[in-house]
Design a protein around this motif. Structure first.
Motif, short mmCIF file in Angstrom:
data_model
loop_
_atom_site.label_atom_id
_atom_site.label_comp_id
_atom_site.label_asym_id
_atom_site.label_seq_id
_atom_site.Cartn_x
_atom_site.Cartn_y
_atom_site.Cartn_z
N ALA A 140 0.81 -1.34 0.21
CA ALA A 140 -0.08 -0.21 -0.23
C ALA A 140 0.77 1.55 -0.14
N ALA A 141 2.12 1.78 0.78
CA ALA A 141 2.79 2.26 0.58
C ALA A 141 3.32 2.94 -0.80
N LEU A 142 3.89 1.75 -1.49
CA LEU A 142 4.25 1.82 -2.73
C LEU A 142 2.63 2.43 -4.34
N ASP A 143 1.95 1.53 -3.94
CA ASP A 143 0.75 2.57 -4.25
C ASP A 143 0.52 3.75 -4.20
N SER A 144 0.44 4.03 -2.67
CA SER A 144 0.21 5.48 -2.50
C SER A 144 1.40 6.45 -2.93
N PHE A 145 3.09 6.41 -3.10
CA PHE A 145 3.85 6.92 -3.65
C PHE A 145 4.01 7.30 -4.82
N GLU A 146 3.27 5.95 -5.36
CA GLU A 146 3.37 6.32 -7.03
C GLU A 146 2.79 6.96 -7.43
N SER A 147 1.43 6.92 -7.07
CA SER A 147 0.00 8.59 -7.02
C SER A 147 0.62 9.57 -6.33
N PHE A 148 1.00 9.37 -5.78
CA PHE A 148 1.38 11.38 -4.76
C PHE A 148 2.45 11.55 -5.70
N SER A 149 3.62 10.77 -6.39
CA SER A 149 4.50 11.00 -7.32
C SER A 149 4.06 11.98 -8.62
N ASP A 163 1.06 18.44 0.89
CA ASP A 163 1.29 17.69 1.75
C ASP A 163 1.59 16.12 1.21
N ALA A 164 1.45 16.28 -0.55
CA ALA A 164 1.85 15.21 -0.94
C ALA A 164 3.25 14.90 -0.62
N GLN A 165 3.79 15.83 -1.02
CA GLN A 165 5.03 15.75 -1.26
C GLN A 165 5.97 15.38 0.46
N ARG A 166 5.23 16.16 1.44
CA ARG A 166 5.14 15.79 2.95
C ARG A 166 5.29 14.50 2.83
N ARG A 167 3.89 13.69 2.04
CA ARG A 167 3.91 12.16 2.56
C ARG A 167 5.15 11.46 2.24
N LYS A 172 8.55 7.50 1.55
CA LYS A 172 10.24 7.07 0.98
C LYS A 172 11.01 6.27 2.68
N ASN A 173 11.05 7.47 3.69
CA ASN A 173 11.78 6.55 4.25
C ASN A 173 11.38 5.00 5.64
N ARG A 174 9.55 5.05 4.69
CA ARG A 174 9.38 4.04 5.49
C ARG A 174 10.28 2.77 4.30
N LEU A 175 10.36 2.97 3.13
CA LEU A 175 10.03 2.28 1.68
C LEU A 175 11.45 1.76 3.06
N ALA A 176 12.88 2.87 3.38
CA ALA A 176 13.78 2.32 3.14
C ALA A 176 13.86 1.37 4.35
N THR A 177 13.53 2.60 5.14
CA THR A 177 13.35 1.72 7.05
C THR A 177 12.95 0.08 7.17
N GLU A 204 21.64 3.75 -3.09
CA GLU A 204 21.64 3.85 -4.56
C GLU A 204 19.52 4.77 -4.82
N ASN A 205 18.70 4.04 -4.26
CA ASN A 205 18.23 5.27 -4.10
C ASN A 205 16.88 5.24 -4.07
N LEU A 206 17.08 5.07 -2.10
CA LEU A 206 16.81 5.92 -1.36
C LEU A 206 17.31 6.89 -1.08
N GLN A 207 18.41 7.49 -1.18
CA GLN A 207 19.52 8.24 -0.48
C GLN A 207 18.65 9.46 -0.23
N GLU A 208 19.31 10.11 1.28
CA GLU A 208 18.60 11.60 1.61
C GLU A 208 17.66 10.91 2.81
N THR A 209 17.46 9.49 3.32
CA THR A 209 16.68 9.18 4.26
C THR A 209 17.81 8.71 5.82
#
Length: 325
Positions: A140-149, A163-167, A172-177, A204-209
């Motif tokens: 669900a987090a991936l789907d949400s990230f894709e829609s906001f992106s 708000d979408a950028q903040r979420r 992104k932090n959650r997926l990296a964790t 490589e893919n989740l920098q700045e987290t």
């Protein structure tokens, strides 16, 4: 024989006309479009989501090309979302996007679609208790990230973009964790190659987290276990250069062979490091609002009283500090 045919014909006629005898299908009276729309809006304002969904569905079925058709489809996405029907809300959003790709408020459809997936795996307990959401399936987090992106890429000036950028940053932090949790599991199973690949994916893919230093530490430890000392030194150099205050801890269990073997794995094992958890932006907002209410009223919040002071701020400490000053 003729008598049997007559009886059979009468029985067939009775069965065919039986529906009309016992009521049959009830016809819905013809309701004007404006009345249906007003009823749906009244139900939405009252928070009666089920009734709003019923009225909006009837409005769309009766007047598919009416002047409220497009607006009712947008309102239906929101009603499904508030009625805790994530699958129906996403389906309604996809349908609206497919039918009206150039609509003025299509950014709202993308935003609601992302928000629905964002809230899908958050249950009642997760809203008030410190449960670790990063260990759950991130579908669900991936789907949400894709829609906001998609929303940010196509409509960067949308009112929903901040708000979408903040979420998205939280996701992104959650997926990296989550990747670090999986890598930690591989470290416990001594699957060094799989753990190193997970750590490299984060770098490589989740920098700045916040998970990047843990990923570098996992890479260095995994490469050391594999005997790839050059790669391990490179990972350590990057870690020390970019995160000089990071305390390097082992993610693999440190075993004392004799005690570990004698106790069948119950003793002789040091608890490995655990990754940091991202903070949900909604919780930050709720905490700020509770703090502001507590400061203005000086009273304990309901959450503070229910949890015996564990959660929620009562504002007494700040008041005492102000009085002392």
């Amino acid at each position: 024989m003729q008598f049997v045919k007559v009886i059979g014909a009468l029985t067939l006629l009775i069965m065919i006309s039986g529906c009309s005898w016992f009521g049959g299908e009830k016809t819905i009276p013809d309701i004007p479009e404006q009345v249906l729309y007003d009823d749906a809006m009244s139900a939405l304002d009252a928070g009666n989501w089920a009734l709003a969904i019923e009225k909006l569905q009837l409005l769309e079925a009766r007047y598919p090309f009416g002047r409220f058709s497009e607006q009712s489809q947008l309102e239906l996405i929101y009603a499904y979302y508030r009625n805790s029907e994530p699958a129906a809300s996403r389906a309604a959003a996809d349908r609206f996007i497919r039918l009206h790709p150039n609509h003025d408020h299509i950014d709202y459809a993308y935003y609601l679609k992302g928000l629905t997936s964002f809230e899908e795996d958050r249950n009642f307990l997760a809203r008030f208790l410190p449960l670790d959401e990063t260990q759950r399936d991130p579908g669900a987090a991936l789907d949400s990230f894709e829609s906001f992106s998609t929303l940010l890429n196509r409509y960067p000036n949308s009112e929903f973009a901040p708000d979408a950028q903040r979420r998205m940053q939280y996701l992104k932090n959650r997926l990296a964790t989550y990747e670090i949790h999986v890598a930690s599991y591989y470290m416990k199973r001594e699957a060094w190659v799989a753990a190193a690949n997970r750590g490299r994916y984060v770098v490589e893919n989740l920098q700045e987290t916040p998970a990047v230093p843990d990923a570098l530490s996992i890479m260095a430890e995994s490469y050391t276990k594999l005997g790839m000392n050059d790669l391990a030194e490179k990972a350590l150099d990057v870690l020390r250069l970019n995160y000089p205050d990071y305390v390097i801890r082992p993610f693999s269990p440190q075993r004392f062979d004799l005690l570990y073997t004698a106790s069948f794995g119950l003793l002789g094992e040091i608890e490995p490091a655990t990754p940091a958890r991202p903070v949900n932006p909604d919780r930050l907002r709720e905490a700020e609002e509770q703090g502001q209410r507590a400061d203005s009223s000086g009273k304990r919040s309901l959450l503070n009283r229910i949890t015996f002071g564990t959660f929620g701020s009562d504002g007494s400490d700040e008041q005492e500090s102000e009085q002392s000053q």
